[in-house]
Design an enzyme around this catalytic site. Structure first.
Site, short mmCIF file in Angstrom:
data_model
loop_
_atom_site.label_atom_id
_atom_site.label_comp_id
_atom_site.label_asym_id
_atom_site.label_seq_id
_atom_site.Cartn_x
_atom_site.Cartn_y
_atom_site.Cartn_z
NE ARG A 160 -3.71 -2.22 2.62
CZ ARG A 160 -3.37 -3.45 3.16
NH1 ARG A 160 -2.12 -3.79 3.53
NH2 ARG A 160 -4.45 -4.17 3.28
CE LYS A 214 -6.43 -0.16 4.80
NZ LYS A 214 -7.46 -0.42 4.13
CG HIS A 264 -5.26 0.94 -4.16
ND1 HIS A 264 -4.68 0.31 -2.91
CD2 HIS A 264 -6.39 0.19 -4.64
CE1 HIS A 264 -5.48 -0.54 -2.66
NE2 HIS A 264 -6.55 -0.60 -3.52
NE ARG A 266 -3.03 -3.28 -1.84
CZ ARG A 266 -2.54 -4.17 -0.94
NH1 ARG A 266 -1.42 -4.32 -0.83
NH2 ARG A 266 -3.64 -4.81 -0.04
CG HIS A 274 -6.16 -8.56 1.37
ND1 HIS A 274 -6.45 -7.36 2.07
CD2 HIS A 274 -5.95 -8.19 -0.04
CE1 HIS A 274 -6.39 -6.26 1.19
NE2 HIS A 274 -6.13 -7.02 -0.06
CE1 TYR A 332 -6.29 -7.01 -7.83
CE2 TYR A 332 -6.36 -8.43 -5.91
CZ TYR A 332 -6.26 -7.24 -6.59
OH TYR A 332 -6.20 -6.26 -5.69
#
Length: 356
Positions: free
Chosen positions: A210, A234, A306, A309, A332, A341
């Protein structure tokens, strides 16, 4: 914006906030939330508190005096009136013809308020070990999300990705062709930051981190021998991220000039630096966004970090067909986020239709 300016703006907002917002800020800083996130949340709280005063839902003469009971006793109808205000208020953007805020902005405002209410009603403890109050009106306020299938979203995003040979072609364009159309003055600025800019773009394309994770990188976090970087994900979790080999040369070229070109001293820990009037500073998110946008627009289409990414994630899935691997690379905890994706690279459906 520069980190120093960001911290100054945060302090300006903190100076006018009620004590419980300052408690919230301190709690989230410990997680840690990024300064950028906290700054955006403080802006949203000011917007909300200003509205409370304008709507006569509090008798407080200033924001700092708005007490907890005001938030505790707000009704669902009050919050819906606030949302309506956001949707119909005149836009402050002089380039926009819209009369109100976008749904995305409104959702961001409500997300910030939900975070504050959750803290006040569930997370914080008073002297008796209880939250400040229990009634969370934000749980009754629904947000409107943009309706779009994964296939539709994938098709829209696909146009803004640098897939296949375009990944290296983009880097090669910045390295060898971009400079040719610049004025002599612009060339000087470009050459000063060329190695750094290429290193940033290469890292984003080779790791999928990120923007905030790239901004917060320190020298100690980068291991070019192993091609691994350490980032804070995060939620404050530390993670080791593999970096594709094609980025190594760009990162090494930047490190070779970092100290001399940006006047870096031992105390300058940030990996990506900018220099202003002889003083090195950590490069901020806004500057990286503008830089990526500038180069990508000249190459093909203006994109954000982004989208770089997304580019890495799509290329990795295309090569491995493993959602688990992609989700781990992106940080994630679930493969659900990576469903996108599979749609971007899924040409089987189109091929089947062509054969009908």
């Amino acid at each position: 914006m520069r980190r120093e300016l960001l911290l100054e703006k945060i302090e300006t907002y903190k100076a006018i906030m009620p004590w419980y917002v300052l408690d919230y800020y301190q709690s989230k800083l410990a997680i840690p939330y990024s300064f950028t996130t906290l700054y955006e949340y403080l802006k949203e709280y000011k917007r909300f508190f200003d509205w409370l005063m304008d709507a006569d839902l509090t008798q407080a003469p200033k924001i700092a005096d708005i007490d907890l009971s005001t938030l505790e006793h707000l009704t669902k109808k009050d919050l819906e009136a606030f949302v309506l205000y956001l949707r119909e208020r005149p836009s402050l953007n002089t380039y926009s013809t819209k009369e109100g805020l976008s749904q995305t902005t409104i959702n961001r405002t409500l997300s910030a308020l939900s975070s504050l209410y959750k803290y006040l009603t569930e997370e914080v403890e008073n002297d008796q070990g209880e939250p400040y109050f229990y009634r969370n009106v934000m749980k009754k306020v629904s947000t409107k999300k943009k309706k779009e299938t994964l296939a539709s979203r994938a098709e829209n995003i696909k146009q803004k990705l640098f897939l296949g040979d375009e990944t290296l072609a983009f880097l090669d364009y910045v390295d060898k062709e971009y400079e040719q159309k610049l004025s002599n003055r612009a060339k000087s600025s470009f050459r000063k930051n060329k190695e750094r800019d290429l290193a940033i773009i290469a890292l984003l394309l080779a790791s999928g981190v990120r923007l905030s994770e790239a901004v917060n990188l320190d020298l100690k976090d980068v291991n070019l021998n192993m091609m691994i970087i350490e980032v804070i994900r995060k939620g404050g979790k530390r993670d080791s991220v593999n970096v594709a080999g094609f980025a190594k040369g760009y990162l090494e070229s930047y490190l070779a000039v970092r100290q001399r070109r940006y006047k870096a001293e031992k105390q300058d820990l940030a990996f990506f630096l900018t220099e202003y009037r002889g003083v090195p500073n950590r490069m901020d998110a806004s500057s990286i966004e503008k830089m990526v946008g500038k180069y990508s627009e000249d190459f093909k289409i203006r994109v954000t970090p982004h989208k770089l990414r997304h580019t890495l994630a799509t290329r990795l899935y295309d090569a491995t067909k493993s959602q688990v691997l992609v989700s781990h690379q992106l940080g994630h905890s679930s493969t659900q986020v990576t469903d996108l994706y599979t749609h971007i690279v899924n040409d089987e459906q189109k091929n089947a239709l062509d054969n009908l």
